[in-house]
Motif scaffolding. Sequence first.
Motif, PDB file in Angstrom:
ATOM      1  N   MET A 165      24.611 -15.168   8.753  1.00 24.78           N
ATOM      2  CA  MET A 165      23.393 -14.999   9.559  1.00 24.78           C
ATOM      3  C   MET A 165      22.164 -15.175   8.674  1.00 24.78           C
ATOM      4  N   ASN A 166      21.198 -15.961   9.163  1.00 23.97           N
ATOM      5  CA  ASN A 166      19.953 -16.154   8.421  1.00 23.97           C
ATOM      6  C   ASN A 166      19.183 -14.841   8.290  1.00 23.97           C
ATOM      7  N   LYS A 167      18.534 -14.692   7.162  1.00 25.44           N
ATOM      8  CA  LYS A 167      17.695 -13.513   6.929  1.00 25.44           C
ATOM      9  C   LYS A 167      16.236 -13.951   6.833  1.00 25.44           C
ATOM     10  N   PHE A 168      15.377 -13.207   7.505  1.00 25.77           N
ATOM     11  CA  PHE A 168      13.943 -13.477   7.467  1.00 25.77           C
ATOM     12  C   PHE A 168      13.182 -12.195   7.154  1.00 25.77           C
ATOM     13  N   ALA A 169      12.159 -12.330   6.355  1.00 31.01           N
ATOM     14  CA  ALA A 169      11.237 -11.215   6.104  1.00 31.01           C
ATOM     15  C   ALA A 169       9.997 -11.415   6.966  1.00 31.01           C
ATOM     16  N   THR A 170       9.616 -10.383   7.688  1.00 29.30           N
ATOM     17  CA  THR A 170       8.369 -10.404   8.449  1.00 29.30           C
ATOM     18  C   THR A 170       7.408  -9.420   7.804  1.00 29.30           C
ATOM     19  N   ILE A 171       6.309  -9.933   7.302  1.00 28.96           N
ATOM     20  CA  ILE A 171       5.331  -9.094   6.615  1.00 28.96           C
ATOM     21  C   ILE A 171       4.129  -8.886   7.524  1.00 28.96           C
ATOM     22  N   LEU A 172       3.820  -7.638   7.788  1.00 29.38           N
ATOM     23  CA  LEU A 172       2.675  -7.297   8.627  1.00 29.38           C
ATOM     24  C   LEU A 172       1.452  -7.209   7.728  1.00 29.38           C
ATOM     25  N   ALA A 173       0.555  -8.192   7.856  1.00 25.40           N
ATOM     26  CA  ALA A 173      -0.561  -8.320   6.912  1.00 25.40           C
ATOM     27  C   ALA A 173      -1.904  -8.443   7.619  1.00 25.40           C
ATOM     28  N   GLY A 174      -2.032  -7.791   8.759  1.00 27.29           N
ATOM     29  CA  GLY A 174      -3.283  -7.916   9.497  1.00 27.29           C
ATOM     30  C   GLY A 174      -4.160  -6.690   9.471  1.00 27.29           C
ATOM     31  N   GLY A 175      -3.732  -5.635   8.765  1.00 26.55           N
ATOM     32  CA  GLY A 175      -4.496  -4.391   8.760  1.00 26.55           C
ATOM     33  C   GLY A 175      -5.787  -4.496   7.976  1.00 26.55           C
ATOM     34  N   GLY A 176      -6.694  -3.554   8.260  1.00 29.29           N
ATOM     35  CA  GLY A 176      -7.991  -3.561   7.596  1.00 29.29           C
ATOM     36  C   GLY A 176      -8.082  -2.653   6.389  1.00 29.29           C
ATOM     37  N   GLY A 177      -7.061  -1.815   6.167  1.00 29.44           N
ATOM     38  CA  GLY A 177      -7.080  -0.909   5.018  1.00 29.44           C
ATOM     39  C   GLY A 177      -8.311  -0.022   4.979  1.00 29.44           C
ATOM     40  N   THR A 178      -8.650   0.579   6.139  1.00 31.42           N
ATOM     41  CA  THR A 178      -9.926   1.279   6.253  1.00 31.42           C
ATOM     42  C   THR A 178     -10.035   2.508   5.355  1.00 31.42           C
ATOM     43  N   ARG A 179      -8.905   3.120   4.995  1.00 32.97           N
ATOM     44  CA  ARG A 179      -8.978   4.295   4.118  1.00 32.97           C
ATOM     45  C   ARG A 179      -9.258   3.910   2.670  1.00 32.97           C
ATOM     46  N   PHE A 180      -9.279   2.577   2.405  1.00 33.47           N
ATOM     47  CA  PHE A 180      -9.596   2.102   1.063  1.00 33.47           C
ATOM     48  C   PHE A 180     -10.989   1.475   1.016  1.00 33.47           C
ATOM     49  N   TRP A 181     -11.802   1.763   2.022  1.00 35.57           N
ATOM     50  CA  TRP A 181     -13.187   1.310   2.025  1.00 35.57           C
ATOM     51  C   TRP A 181     -13.939   2.051   0.915  1.00 35.57           C
ATOM     52  N   PRO A 182     -14.927   1.437   0.258  1.00 35.27           N
ATOM     53  CA  PRO A 182     -15.553   0.145   0.524  1.00 35.27           C
ATOM     54  C   PRO A 182     -14.910  -1.045  -0.188  1.00 35.27           C
ATOM     55  N   LEU A 183     -13.837  -0.824  -0.957  1.00 37.75           N
ATOM     56  CA  LEU A 183     -13.188  -1.950  -1.619  1.00 37.75           C
ATOM     57  C   LEU A 183     -12.492  -2.846  -0.596  1.00 37.75           C
TER      58      LEU A 183
END
Length: 359
Positions: A1-19
């Motif tokens: 069976m093929n293996k795929f990685a799905t990376i969720l990369a749409g977040g804003g990282g708001t708790r790491f503001w202002p960087l």
Amino acid sequence: MNKFATILAGGGGTRFWPLSREETPKQLLNISGNDIMLNDTIERFKGIIPQENTVIVTNRSQAALLESIMHRSVLKGNILIEPVARNTAASILFAAFFIEKLHGDSLMVVLPSDHYITDENQFRQTLNEACTAAMDTDKIVTIGIKPTFPSTGYGYISYDNVPYTTSPCPIYEVDEFVEKPNFQKAQAYLSSGHYLWNSGIFIWKTSVIIENFKRYLPRLYKTMLPLRDHLGTESEEDMINKIYPMLQYISIDYGILERCDEVVVLPGNFGWNDIGSWDALGAIFPPDESGNIVKANYMGIDTRNSIIYGNGRLITTIGIDGLIIADTGDALLICPKYKAQSVKEIVDMLKEKGMIEYV
């Protein structure tokens, strides 16, 4: 069976503001000094999942930058761009439809893009075992992290103390997903020995997770279903733009995992941290003799247990203890370390006041 990685990369990282900002969130920043966090994530599963089998879900405002700096092995056609944010359930179903349409039933590993892991060999071993468990059992598999301190910044997983199976390794049926607790509850969870941190790493067959969407999130499933026929065609983008604003906003945790009785957990211990907020930097950078983490042009007197981050301008302190100071040139954050989780409220205030140039 093929293996795929799905990376969720749409977040804003708001708790790491202002960087971290909406167009340059922390997953696209080099915080560790090695590479951007997204590329670290892709490099981490090398040898377990072919890197060209990486699917990235991101948003429109970040897509151009992401494409220019992402790992060279990722195919541009495997970047799925959401026109509006609809939380993790929609992102995961989008990716599951994409993988299934192009490759048939496949193993799907869902990974956040902004984790920091110190023991990558142990991580690969654990991930490989989790993949085997997902293929052998047709269960939803999650990796839980053995807690090392009573964290109030992580969700927890309560699990059965008798293994569901011991092959290829002990995995356990999940009793309950628990939201971020107060300090007293976190201490009790740690002492009990039957709670794990929720890592946000999930492994399942695409057929299994799609069936769970049908059962537990039928409205989201039915609304998104027409998109499947248009994936890989010239009409794909138009359909995405048409469908996405109608989708419900819900996380995979609330929508499926907390309701499904077919979830098992594999305990992991590989030096994990999600670097969710400023006070987590200690996982990457060891404090100095005064307990300070300094990444700045800095001088200080009688300063202890603080985080000082700057972009070149001199920062000086006298007589402070337990503060976060983050200067990015156009914005300055000062707050107690124990309030690190509240930084996202500043971002919300900026949005409410229309000060989007700082967001």
